[in-house]
Design a protein around this motif. Sequence first.
Motif, PDB file in Angstrom:
ATOM      1  N   UNK A 215       0.810  -1.189   0.066  1.00 38.86           N
ATOM      2  CA  UNK A 215       0.040  -0.037   0.140  1.00 38.86           C
ATOM      3  C   UNK A 215       0.954   1.131   0.101  1.00 38.86           C
ATOM      4  N   UNK A 216       2.027   1.272   0.823  1.00 38.86           N
ATOM      5  CA  UNK A 216       2.671   2.454   0.909  1.00 38.86           C
ATOM      6  C   UNK A 216       3.377   2.591  -0.478  1.00 38.86           C
ATOM      7  N   UNK A 217       3.877   1.669  -1.113  1.00 33.58           N
ATOM      8  CA  UNK A 217       4.562   1.615  -2.495  1.00 33.58           C
ATOM      9  C   UNK A 217       3.652   2.109  -3.401  1.00 33.58           C
ATOM     10  N   UNK A 218       2.306   1.710  -3.275  1.00 36.46           N
ATOM     11  CA  UNK A 218       1.526   2.325  -4.280  1.00 36.46           C
ATOM     12  C   UNK A 218       0.962   3.691  -4.189  1.00 36.46           C
ATOM     13  N   UNK A 223       9.558   3.908  -1.154  1.00 33.75           N
ATOM     14  CA  UNK A 223      10.117   3.964  -2.293  1.00 33.75           C
ATOM     15  C   UNK A 223      11.602   3.065  -2.429  1.00 33.75           C
ATOM     16  N   UNK A 224      11.857   2.693  -3.489  1.00 29.96           N
ATOM     17  CA  UNK A 224      13.095   1.912  -3.761  1.00 29.96           C
ATOM     18  C   UNK A 224      14.124   2.889  -3.429  1.00 29.96           C
ATOM     19  N   UNK A 225      15.301   2.290  -2.778  1.00 33.03           N
ATOM     20  CA  UNK A 225      16.348   3.211  -2.382  1.00 33.03           C
ATOM     21  C   UNK A 225      17.710   2.404  -2.648  1.00 33.03           C
ATOM     22  N   UNK A 259       2.171  -6.021  -7.182  1.00 29.48           N
ATOM     23  CA  UNK A 259       1.375  -5.460  -6.222  1.00 29.48           C
ATOM     24  C   UNK A 259       0.880  -4.303  -6.014  1.00 29.48           C
ATOM     25  N   UNK A 260       2.258  -3.462  -6.248  1.00 30.20           N
ATOM     26  CA  UNK A 260       1.894  -2.130  -6.210  1.00 30.20           C
ATOM     27  C   UNK A 260       1.301  -1.573  -7.610  1.00 30.20           C
TER      28      UNK A 260
END
Length: 467
Positions: A215-218, A223-225, A259-260
């Motif tokens: 959910x947070x990614x969507x 975010x990717x780091x 999923x995102x």
Amino acid sequence: MVHAPVVLATLMLAAAPVPDEAALWKAIFSLEQPLPAIRARSESELLKGGATAYGVLVKVARVGGMEQALAAAGPTSSCSITAAGRFTAQRPDRSVLPTKAVDLAARMLMEDAALRQRAQRSDDPFERGLALAAASRVPATQVEALTAMRLEPDPKLRLWATAFAECFTRQAKQRADGSLEGLSAVANELAELADEVRAPLRCVEPAELEPVLVDELAKGLAESAGLSASDDTLRLTVRRENGERVELSPDCALAAYDAAAAKGGYDVGLVLPLATTMHGSLKLRKAAGQRLARDLDHVPEYRRNYIAAELVLAGHEVPRKVTFDAKRLSSMDVEVEAAVRQGNPEAKAAIQKLILCSSDIDQREMALLGYVGTKAAADKAYELARQCPSGKAAAVAALVRMKDPRALKLLPQAMEDWGFNQEALKRALLEAYTPKLGEQLLALEARGNNQARSAVQWLKAAGVMKP
């Protein structure tokens, strides 16, 4: 009957002036004054301001965030830096005023036991973290600080506590002052508690993927780091809004992306490394490339063409045609190579112009000669391989791609003097492999050449070289 000393103490406390909060704020902002005397006077006022001053300092310190507070609470060589660095993607920028506020608040905590214990029991995670980090300054308070963390409810602080515990214990060994036993006991207990926290911060199998992280990614709250690799194992990192870093295996990263994306969030950083950097799993690499090629329209426009080019260079089918600016060829070698691989006739002419008409030839540009395919280009690559030691790998990549027999002669030198453009030679070996090249690589591997050993591994993984 009330005793006289008690009455006297009560009267003295009642008579003690309550610090003026407005004056304290003025003192804080004076910490940025250029004159040392003004700064020293302001520091003195704040340090004498008790709990009221401490409360104001914490408000200012909070502006810099938890990571900055942890790093600033102790001396620069202390455990504060170690702990902050372990659980943050990078060291935060240091804002001057919050950093000074942290320094003064930490000094107050170390000098006032009652204030320190109040901070350790605070409902505010920031204050509890500050009290923990401040113990870096005074070894005598470290057992107390770690003991207070045994019931810590915040997962991130529990992880930080283990980092501080390890560092405190290491320093205690060096001091040899008798504190090691007490610190070790608490450190072991904290390590066990932290193990319960770490599991959600790591995903190895897709089934372990947390819905809340998806959910947070969507929503863009995570975010990717970046990524890390060791022992041929690739790991991707996701940074959450609360500062936690979640470590994902390649399988989890692909599952997280899918999923995102199903919820409208497209984080390219989750799959681009899988599609371009990873060589261990051909199936996963292909799947990641397919996802990105499919979702290019969701990539920001300013990155879209370049990412499409990266995918083409990594061997993926990309429906989008890569473009390049003929007036900026020297800075568009990735796009030019991708365009020529897609069959753009203008790209081949651009390469010849870029290489054969240039007086200052870049290493990557040498590798592009392999796409020209003429005898003149092969001769040019051969000469460059002989004359430019640092670009030997790139020039040999061109010869390999053109299946020029001189590549066999120069390959051992290229493997010894790898240069900066490793990917060009990797791609050339994958895409223009011959049994003779394989024999050469196996011979080099037998002689202990690490680059050749690595090449043999990913050529076999890709199914190009027989196991």
